[in-house]
Design an enzyme around this catalytic site. Structure first.
Site, PDB file in Angstrom:
ATOM      1  CG  HIS A 120      -1.899  -3.800  -4.415  1.00 29.20           C
ATOM      2  ND1 HIS A 120      -1.027  -2.835  -3.964  1.00 29.20           N
ATOM      3  CD2 HIS A 120      -1.971  -4.736  -3.423  1.00 29.20           C
ATOM      4  CE1 HIS A 120      -0.587  -3.160  -2.758  1.00 29.20           C
ATOM      5  NE2 HIS A 120      -1.142  -4.297  -2.402  1.00 29.20           N
TER       6      HIS A 120
ATOM      7  CG  HIS B 172       2.428  -7.510  -2.247  1.00 29.56           C
ATOM      8  ND1 HIS B 172       2.270  -8.243  -1.093  1.00 29.56           N
ATOM      9  CD2 HIS B 172       1.624  -6.425  -2.117  1.00 29.56           C
ATOM     10  CE1 HIS B 172       1.384  -7.645  -0.305  1.00 29.56           C
ATOM     11  NE2 HIS B 172       0.986  -6.531  -0.906  1.00 29.56           N
TER      12      HIS B 172
ATOM     13  CD  GLU C 114       3.491  -4.079  -0.020  1.00 30.98           C
ATOM     14  OE1 GLU C 114       2.798  -3.526  -0.901  1.00 30.98           O
ATOM     15  OE2 GLU C 114       3.020  -4.437   1.084  1.00 30.98           O
TER      16      GLU C 114
END
Length: 355
Positions: A112, A181, A320
């Site tokens: 991420h 997210h 996602e």
């Protein structure tokens, strides 16, 4: 629910629990039966309220008002994830023959965007018709990524959907992969697990992963496996099956390869989530080639939501929309390279309804 042409009410103010640190704003969007709130910390979709089949509204995102948790155990709840969503193997990329070491997040990967990714930044916000636009500058070398990146994320609300538009430009060749997210529980946050939710994915293949959650490479067909959501099935059914990929993750934490997107670049359906009890539905449309489904397998009660219920395993599901994990190391995957003079654009629509 039927959409209408009525205007979206937009208002904003301070996020009160922000304390003595940097000022955080909360932007609230309302249109008919839907209400969404967005935080400037992490360009976060913080809450989303929608009615059930009887018209009773519930907040359907896992969420907390506690800033220490937002910065800690809940650090990715609803945030804009970047500069690169999901995992990059060995915390390195090569762009045009030049290797760049990235800030690691552990387990031999960068996850991420690194330990100080976009989810931890304060974004600038401005009102736009029907919503809010958030802006961030990521300097050259940020978390190891090359190029200064200017990013915008816009949230707009209609009477039946939240639309998320992403845009980015760079000063040097780099890689970009952005997503949201949010964790959904269509029965209402804190109402229990989502194992009984029905999920449909418009995908015939997925990317099996190694112990680091890095794709092994080739796509595999979902037919005959717990990854087959080509027709609606309960999330919990596949988790209960004895499949090594599911067992290793203690649930789903995998990327599905979506069917071909429209040539005109318009969003097409990726997923449909349904809660039989409340009747709420969530249709996800996107321009992206993949969708990561994470069923909150690692949750252990560290975060408590508005109902006062700690979030345990399977308390929500993240959908996602994104490019495939570790794409910089897989030339056969759709490219995530962005060059100066080009524009990164991506759209995801979260359409709510009832049955």
């Amino acid at each position: 629910m039927a959409a209408s042409a009525q205007a979206t009410e937009v208002r904003h103010g301070p996020f009160e629990p922000s304390g003595a640190g940097a000022a955080i704003e909360r932007w609230t969007l309302r249109n008919g039966p839907l209400e969404a709130s967005v935080l400037t910390l992490g360009a976060t979709l913080h809450t989303l309220t929608a009615p059930d089949r009887s018209g009773t509204p519930e907040q359907i995102l896992l969420s907390t008002e506690e800033l220490p948790l937002i910065l800690g155990a809940a650090r990715h709840y609803g945030t804009t994830v970047g500069r690169y969503a999901n995992r990059i193997a060995d915390s390195r990329i090569t762009v045009d023959g030049e290797e760049y070491p990235l800030a690691p997040t552990g387990n031999g990967v960068t996850l991420h965007g690194g330990p100080d990714g976009f989810a931890h930044r304060i974004w600038e916000a401005e009102e736009i018709p029907g919503g809010v636009r958030l802006k961030l500058h990521s300097p050259d070398g940020d978390q190891g990524f090359p190029g200064g990146l200017d990013v915008t994320v816009s949230y707009t609300l209609s009477a039946d959907a939240v639309t998320i538009d992403y845009h980015a430009v760079t000063s040097k060749p780099t890689v970009v992969n952005l997503t949201n997210h949010a964790y959904f529980n269509l029965a209402g946050e804190g109402s229990g697990d989502v194992l009984g939710h029905l999920l449909t994915l418009d995908a015939d293949h997925y990317t099996p992963v190694d112990a680091r959650q890095i794709p092994l490479g080739p796509f595999e067909a979902v037919a005959g496996t717990p990854f087959d959501f080509t027709t609606a099935r309960p999330i919990g059914k596949g988790i209960a099956e004895n499949h090594p990929q599911v067992a290793a993750a203690r649930g789903y934490d995998h990327n599905w390869v979506l069917r071909e997107r429209p040539a005109d670049g318009s969003p097409a359906r990726a997923a449909l989530l349904e809660d039989p009890e409340s009747g709420r539905t969530l249709e996800v449309l996107t321009t992206e080639p993949g969708i990561q489904v994470y069923t909150a397998n690692g949750f252990h009660g560290a975060v408590t939501g508005a109902r006062g219920v700690p979030y345990g395993p399977y308390a929500g599901v993240a959908l996602e929309t994104q490019h495939h994990p570790d794409s910089p190391h897989h030339p056969s995957y759709p490219s995530t390279v962005l060059r100066p003079g080009e524009e990164f654009r991506s759209t995801t629509v979260l359409r709510l309804g009832t049955v």
